[in-house]
Design an enzyme around this catalytic site. Sequence first.
Site, PDB file in Angstrom:
ATOM      1  N   GLY A  57       0.434  -1.061  -0.148  1.00  0.00           N
ATOM      2  CA  GLY A  57      -0.123   0.568  -0.035  1.00  0.00           C
ATOM      3  C   GLY A  57       0.750   1.488   0.088  1.00  0.00           C
ATOM      4  O   GLY A  57       2.199   1.257   0.331  1.00  0.00           O
ATOM      5  N   CYS A  84       5.357  -6.107   1.204  1.00  0.00           N
ATOM      6  CA  CYS A  84       6.009  -4.856   1.310  1.00  0.00           C
ATOM      7  C   CYS A  84       4.893  -4.259   1.946  1.00  0.00           C
ATOM      8  O   CYS A  84       6.069  -4.062   3.825  1.00  0.00           O
ATOM      9  CB  CYS A  84       5.317  -4.570  -0.407  1.00  0.00           C
ATOM     10  SG  CYS A  84       6.235  -2.724  -0.672  1.00  0.00           S
ATOM     11  N   TYR A  85       4.021  -2.917   2.514  1.00  0.00           N
ATOM     12  CA  TYR A  85       3.590  -2.291   3.494  1.00  0.00           C
ATOM     13  C   TYR A  85       3.432  -2.587   4.525  1.00  0.00           C
ATOM     14  O   TYR A  85       3.308  -3.166   5.344  1.00  0.00           O
ATOM     15  CB  TYR A  85       2.382  -1.395   3.125  1.00  0.00           C
ATOM     16  CG  TYR A  85       2.148  -0.605   4.011  1.00  0.00           C
ATOM     17  CD1 TYR A  85       2.500   0.643   4.666  1.00  0.00           C
ATOM     18  CD2 TYR A  85       0.751  -1.469   4.496  1.00  0.00           C
ATOM     19  CE1 TYR A  85       1.400   1.423   5.351  1.00  0.00           C
ATOM     20  CE2 TYR A  85       0.082  -0.229   5.580  1.00  0.00           C
ATOM     21  CZ  TYR A  85       0.872   0.637   6.425  1.00  0.00           C
ATOM     22  OH  TYR A  85      -0.272   1.378   7.435  1.00  0.00           O
ATOM     23  N   HIS A 171       7.952  -7.490  -3.811  1.00  0.00           N
ATOM     24  CA  HIS A 171       6.412  -8.273  -4.431  1.00  0.00           C
ATOM     25  C   HIS A 171       6.509  -9.804  -4.940  1.00  0.00           C
ATOM     26  O   HIS A 171       6.641  -9.478  -6.312  1.00  0.00           O
ATOM     27  CB  HIS A 171       5.545  -7.421  -5.394  1.00  0.00           C
ATOM     28  CG  HIS A 171       5.270  -6.157  -4.875  1.00  0.00           C
ATOM     29  ND1 HIS A 171       4.277  -6.079  -3.756  1.00  0.00           N
ATOM     30  CD2 HIS A 171       6.282  -4.493  -4.374  1.00  0.00           C
ATOM     31  CE1 HIS A 171       3.817  -4.821  -3.848  1.00  0.00           C
ATOM     32  NE2 HIS A 171       5.324  -3.817  -3.434  1.00  0.00           N
ATOM     33  N   GLU A 173       3.647 -11.493  -5.790  1.00  0.00           N
ATOM     34  CA  GLU A 173       3.064 -11.640  -6.930  1.00  0.00           C
ATOM     35  C   GLU A 173       3.218 -10.957  -8.070  1.00  0.00           C
ATOM     36  O   GLU A 173       2.194 -11.529  -9.453  1.00  0.00           O
ATOM     37  CB  GLU A 173       2.051 -10.538  -6.627  1.00  0.00           C
ATOM     38  CG  GLU A 173       1.690  -9.395  -6.528  1.00  0.00           C
ATOM     39  CD  GLU A 173       2.286  -8.786  -5.017  1.00  0.00           C
ATOM     40  OE1 GLU A 173       2.893  -9.923  -4.496  1.00  0.00           O
ATOM     41  OE2 GLU A 173       2.066  -7.488  -5.328  1.00  0.00           O
ATOM     42  N   SER A 224     -26.678  -9.002 -22.597  1.00  0.00           N
ATOM     43  CA  SER A 224     -25.600  -8.395 -23.417  1.00  0.00           C
ATOM     44  C   SER A 224     -24.798  -8.758 -24.955  1.00  0.00           C
ATOM     45  O   SER A 224     -24.379  -8.713 -25.699  1.00  0.00           O
ATOM     46  CB  SER A 224     -24.621  -7.048 -23.254  1.00  0.00           C
ATOM     47  OG  SER A 224     -23.353  -7.787 -22.831  1.00  0.00           O
ATOM     48  N   GLY A 225     -24.975 -10.149 -24.716  1.00  0.00           N
ATOM     49  CA  GLY A 225     -24.338 -10.697 -25.366  1.00  0.00           C
ATOM     50  C   GLY A 225     -22.814 -11.059 -25.073  1.00  0.00           C
ATOM     51  O   GLY A 225     -21.968 -12.023 -25.580  1.00  0.00           O
ATOM     52  N   GLY A 226     -22.229 -10.057 -23.947  1.00  0.00           N
ATOM     53  CA  GLY A 226     -20.566 -10.258 -23.906  1.00  0.00           C
ATOM     54  C   GLY A 226     -20.577 -11.393 -23.109  1.00  0.00           C
ATOM     55  O   GLY A 226     -21.604 -12.276 -22.233  1.00  0.00           O
ATOM     56  N   VAL A 227     -19.036 -11.869 -22.785  1.00  0.00           N
ATOM     57  CA  VAL A 227     -19.553 -12.878 -22.360  1.00  0.00           C
ATOM     58  C   VAL A 227     -19.717 -12.899 -20.697  1.00  0.00           C
ATOM     59  O   VAL A 227     -20.733 -14.457 -19.799  1.00  0.00           O
ATOM     60  CB  VAL A 227     -17.514 -13.472 -21.512  1.00  0.00           C
ATOM     61  CG1 VAL A 227     -17.437 -14.697 -20.745  1.00  0.00           C
ATOM     62  CG2 VAL A 227     -16.832 -13.245 -22.654  1.00  0.00           C
ATOM     63  N   ASP A 228     -19.827 -12.191 -19.582  1.00  0.00           N
ATOM     64  CA  ASP A 228     -20.134 -12.021 -18.421  1.00  0.00           C
ATOM     65  C   ASP A 228     -21.455 -11.647 -17.779  1.00  0.00           C
ATOM     66  O   ASP A 228     -21.662 -12.858 -17.209  1.00  0.00           O
ATOM     67  CB  ASP A 228     -19.271 -10.838 -17.859  1.00  0.00           C
ATOM     68  CG  ASP A 228     -18.047 -10.802 -17.549  1.00  0.00           C
ATOM     69  OD1 ASP A 228     -17.406 -11.294 -17.873  1.00  0.00           O
ATOM     70  OD2 ASP A 228     -17.736  -9.305 -18.168  1.00  0.00           O
ATOM     71  N   SER A 229     -22.302 -11.455 -19.224  1.00  0.00           N
ATOM     72  CA  SER A 229     -24.070 -11.071 -18.720  1.00  0.00           C
ATOM     73  C   SER A 229     -23.696 -13.088 -19.583  1.00  0.00           C
ATOM     74  O   SER A 229     -25.304 -13.617 -18.937  1.00  0.00           O
ATOM     75  CB  SER A 229     -24.162 -10.000 -19.403  1.00  0.00           C
ATOM     76  OG  SER A 229     -24.144  -9.881 -20.607  1.00  0.00           O
ATOM     77  N   SER A 230     -23.819 -13.298 -20.200  1.00  0.00           N
ATOM     78  CA  SER A 230     -23.372 -15.039 -20.836  1.00  0.00           C
ATOM     79  C   SER A 230     -23.696 -15.541 -20.045  1.00  0.00           C
ATOM     80  O   SER A 230     -24.623 -16.538 -19.354  1.00  0.00           O
ATOM     81  CB  SER A 230     -23.070 -15.078 -22.541  1.00  0.00           C
ATOM     82  OG  SER A 230     -23.042 -14.007 -22.523  1.00  0.00           O
ATOM     83  N   LYS A 367     -12.005 -12.367 -15.063  1.00  0.00           N
ATOM     84  CA  LYS A 367     -11.983 -12.797 -16.338  1.00  0.00           C
ATOM     85  C   LYS A 367     -12.167 -14.051 -16.950  1.00  0.00           C
ATOM     86  O   LYS A 367     -13.127 -14.544 -17.698  1.00  0.00           O
ATOM     87  CB  LYS A 367     -11.588 -11.995 -17.331  1.00  0.00           C
ATOM     88  CG  LYS A 367     -12.058 -12.191 -18.732  1.00  0.00           C
ATOM     89  CD  LYS A 367     -13.842 -11.048 -18.962  1.00  0.00           C
ATOM     90  CE  LYS A 367     -14.420 -10.570 -19.538  1.00  0.00           C
ATOM     91  NZ  LYS A 367     -15.274  -9.785 -19.670  1.00  0.00           N
TER      92      LYS A 367
END
Length: 510
Positions: A57, A84-85, A171, A173, A224-230, A367
């Site tokens: 942070g 880190c922080y 870090h 990550e 919407s036809g996008g991945v997430d809403s589908s 995603k």
Amino acid sequence: MSTREMILILDFGGQYNQLIARRIRENNVYCEVHNYNDNVFELIKNLSPRGIILTGGPQSVYDDESTKCDSKVFRLGIPVLGICYGAQAMTYALGGRVEMAQVSEYGKTDLKIVENSRLFVNVDKKSVVWMSHTDKITMSPHNFNVTACTKDCPIAALEDSNKNLYAVQFHPEVVHTVEGRKILSNFVDICKCSRDWRMDSFVDETINQLKSKIGDKKALCALSGGVDSSVAAVLMSKAIGKNLTCVFVDHGLLRKNEADEVENVFKNYDLNFIRVDAGERFLEKLQGITEPEQKRKIIGEEFIRVFEIEAKKIGTVDFLVQGTIYPDVIESGLGKSAVIKSHHNVGGLPEHVDFKEIVEPLRLLFKDEVREAGQQLGLPENLVNRQPFPGPGLGIRIIGEVTADKVKIVQDADYIYREEIAKADIKNLGQYFAALTNMRSVGVMGDGRTYDYAIALRAVMTSDFMTAEAANLSWEVLSKVANRIVNEVKGVNRVLYDCTTKPPATIEFE
Ligand code: XMP
């Protein structure tokens, strides 16, 4: 109390917090990121994590205003890793010393491991790590050993292994920390996680949870036809079947064939699917509008109006389903999302739709995990791996006024471009599309003069969509695409390739 095996990531505002979560999930361990605040002990009680990670942070532990970590966190018998922080907060809480360093360390740095540690099992004794700090730990707390150092940071890693408390100044990550993945995997072992978080278990669990939450009530989903809403819609349909209604508003600004493709997919599910062909309505509203922000606002507003009309026909619904995913949630948590989200979603939520609660079945997924869930649910490959597509659609890929002719031109050109990229089997592109510039110029076709539009092709490589490089597409592919577009798409006599990076350009060509 949660029964799910998980690691809790306590966020102190670090810029890499999403990445930490990502890396832990890569180990097949479920994790959640929560802001560190006064409710931390209640949170720990509810989630009963196997391990805790304190993130980096921007603060300084000696700043009165900074968020301190309560020392009781380290007495719960739960393994803790401070990064880190987070490492400084742990040191400070347990009586060590943190001071402002003479030299800030930023970037790649050589790390030397000086003591054996369970955190460094199978990690090279010397490796490159990513540093980004001004304060540094100058004295370890009682019972802590220093396990690694760098040139400017004699205490780059420290631990009280008896209590399973570990701290690293670097870090692990970020990809620049060469052994970072191994280090985080070792922490997962220290936490005795069984690494059994799988997408199929997520899918089954979520369907069961949705079933019991929603029971026999009704839900509405804006598709919407996008991945997430589908994916969200299919999960819901598996849980509540016909009690789900999906409203798919085709604003006429989708890619070629896309609306039919979406409809075909959803016809196969046990849900009520309503497709609204609202193209004409949108075009009417967009008449004479050339300013991109204004176009966005009109499209967003109109989308909601159409959705509202459909929703009202259905009557009162208890739940509204949204395809919110984890990065949106984290961004919201950091309080910086309002502008980004209204820009990046079709237009926010309808204000007057009669629903009681929002359901977000994907709010804990990244995603690529959403894509994996889509595969588990049997959604077709082309939908699951669809590249990002802006809510306002081709409306913002047409410079100047949007007209039906222009939409057709950009749809056809984009289709050819996508076809050729697929044929050439180019896989590493973040996003690629055709846009219609508002430029017309003279050309010659056969024996005649033309005065037609120029299409711009865009292809970018990006991992976060915040920055992007123009892709180095082969001349062979580009010239083939250009040739086909000028020959097959009426109204185009020139094809240009956009070689600009973001910044200073954006990815979209609006
Ligand atoms: P820019 O053009 O800002 O785009 O570099 C970054 C990424 O965001 C997508 N984008 C949108 N996505 N609604 C969305 O859902 C939008 O209004 C929107 N505008 C841009 C863009 O396609 C790229 O992936």
